[in-house]
Design a protein around this motif. Structure first.
Motif, PDB file in Angstrom:
ATOM      1  N   GLY A 104     -20.389  -0.325 -32.172  1.00  0.00           N
ATOM      2  CA  GLY A 104     -20.144  -1.665 -32.694  1.00  0.00           C
ATOM      3  C   GLY A 104     -21.299  -2.602 -32.426  1.00  0.00           C
ATOM      4  N   PHE A 159     -10.834  -3.805 -34.373  1.00  0.00           N
ATOM      5  CA  PHE A 159     -12.247  -3.648 -34.050  1.00  0.00           C
ATOM      6  C   PHE A 159     -12.831  -4.985 -33.577  1.00  0.00           C
ATOM      7  N   ASP A 160     -12.517  -6.058 -34.289  1.00  0.00           N
ATOM      8  CA  ASP A 160     -13.025  -7.386 -33.918  1.00  0.00           C
ATOM      9  C   ASP A 160     -12.547  -7.809 -32.533  1.00  0.00           C
ATOM     10  N   GLN A 169      -9.868  -3.747 -39.133  1.00  0.00           N
ATOM     11  CA  GLN A 169     -10.966  -4.677 -38.861  1.00  0.00           C
ATOM     12  C   GLN A 169     -10.592  -5.610 -37.714  1.00  0.00           C
ATOM     13  N   CYS A 208     -18.726  -3.255 -41.583  1.00  0.00           N
ATOM     14  CA  CYS A 208     -17.833  -2.646 -40.588  1.00  0.00           C
ATOM     15  C   CYS A 208     -16.871  -1.625 -41.192  1.00  0.00           C
ATOM     16  N   LYS A 209     -16.568  -1.769 -42.472  1.00  0.00           N
ATOM     17  CA  LYS A 209     -15.515  -0.969 -43.096  1.00  0.00           C
ATOM     18  C   LYS A 209     -15.670   0.544 -42.882  1.00  0.00           C
ATOM     19  N   TYR A 221     -20.153  -8.956 -43.256  1.00  0.00           N
ATOM     20  CA  TYR A 221     -19.907  -8.296 -41.969  1.00  0.00           C
ATOM     21  C   TYR A 221     -18.748  -7.309 -42.101  1.00  0.00           C
ATOM     22  N   LEU A 248     -24.056  -1.796 -34.778  1.00  0.00           N
ATOM     23  CA  LEU A 248     -23.719  -2.328 -36.096  1.00  0.00           C
ATOM     24  C   LEU A 248     -23.981  -3.838 -36.144  1.00  0.00           C
ATOM     25  N   GLN A 249     -23.555  -4.550 -35.096  1.00  0.00           N
ATOM     26  CA  GLN A 249     -23.765  -5.995 -35.046  1.00  0.00           C
ATOM     27  C   GLN A 249     -25.251  -6.344 -34.998  1.00  0.00           C
ATOM     28  N   CYS A 288     -14.863   1.336 -39.209  1.00  0.00           N
ATOM     29  CA  CYS A 288     -13.435   1.144 -38.932  1.00  0.00           C
ATOM     30  C   CYS A 288     -12.604   2.279 -39.522  1.00  0.00           C
TER      31      CYS A 288
END
Length: 145
Positions: free
Chosen positions: A103, A34-35, A31, A20-21, A16, A106-107, A24
């Motif tokens: 986001g 963002f989380d 990270q 995400c990198k 994950y 992406l998820q 971000c």
């Protein structure tokens, strides 16, 4: 019993984070920031820094620093809780909405990649098993409380 073991959780988190990198980096967000933003956007029942610490199992100082940055950059606002003025609620701003949309996409993509090469029956059985396990965990926690 053949269980995924400790490696499954570590690999899931690493995959994950790898996914995400690039986002971000493009957004100039850590990270963790963002989380936190995604957690608050996706879980409207959790609205405080202490909720983030408790539910995400992050260190309080790390959450505090990242929330301060998200507020300074205009992605979050702090508001007094109308029911309890001692509590501060965190709200995602309009400026955060494009990040939240990206986001969530992406998820969603991560979830799809995670379930690649599984059948509909396997996905259904997995979800049913997770639901049963969740209920079992609730029962254990109720007995132990």
């Amino acid at each position: 019993m053949n269980t995924p073991g400790i490696e499954f959780g570590r690999k899931t988190a690493a995959a994950y984070a790898a996914l995400c990198k690039p986002l971000c980096q493009k957004l100039h967000l850590t990270q963790t920031a963002f989380d936190i933003l995604m957690f608050l956007a996706n879980n409207p029942g959790y609205q405080t820094a202490s909720d983030v610490v408790e539910m995400r199992k992050l260190k309080a100082n790390l959450v505090s620093v990242n929330i301060d940055r998200l507020v300074q950059e205009g992605y979050l606002v702090r508001e007094a809780d109308p029911a309890d003025r001692r509590r501060t609620l965190l709200r995602c701003t309009e400026k955060a909405q494009p990040i939240i949309v990206r986001g969530r996409a992406l998820q969603e993509g991560f979830g799809q990649k995670l379930l690649e090469n599984t059948t509909e029956a396997q996905r259904k059985a997995f979800c049913e098993t997770m639901d049963i396990m969740n209920k079992n965990l609730d029962a254990i926690l109720e007995r132990e409380a």
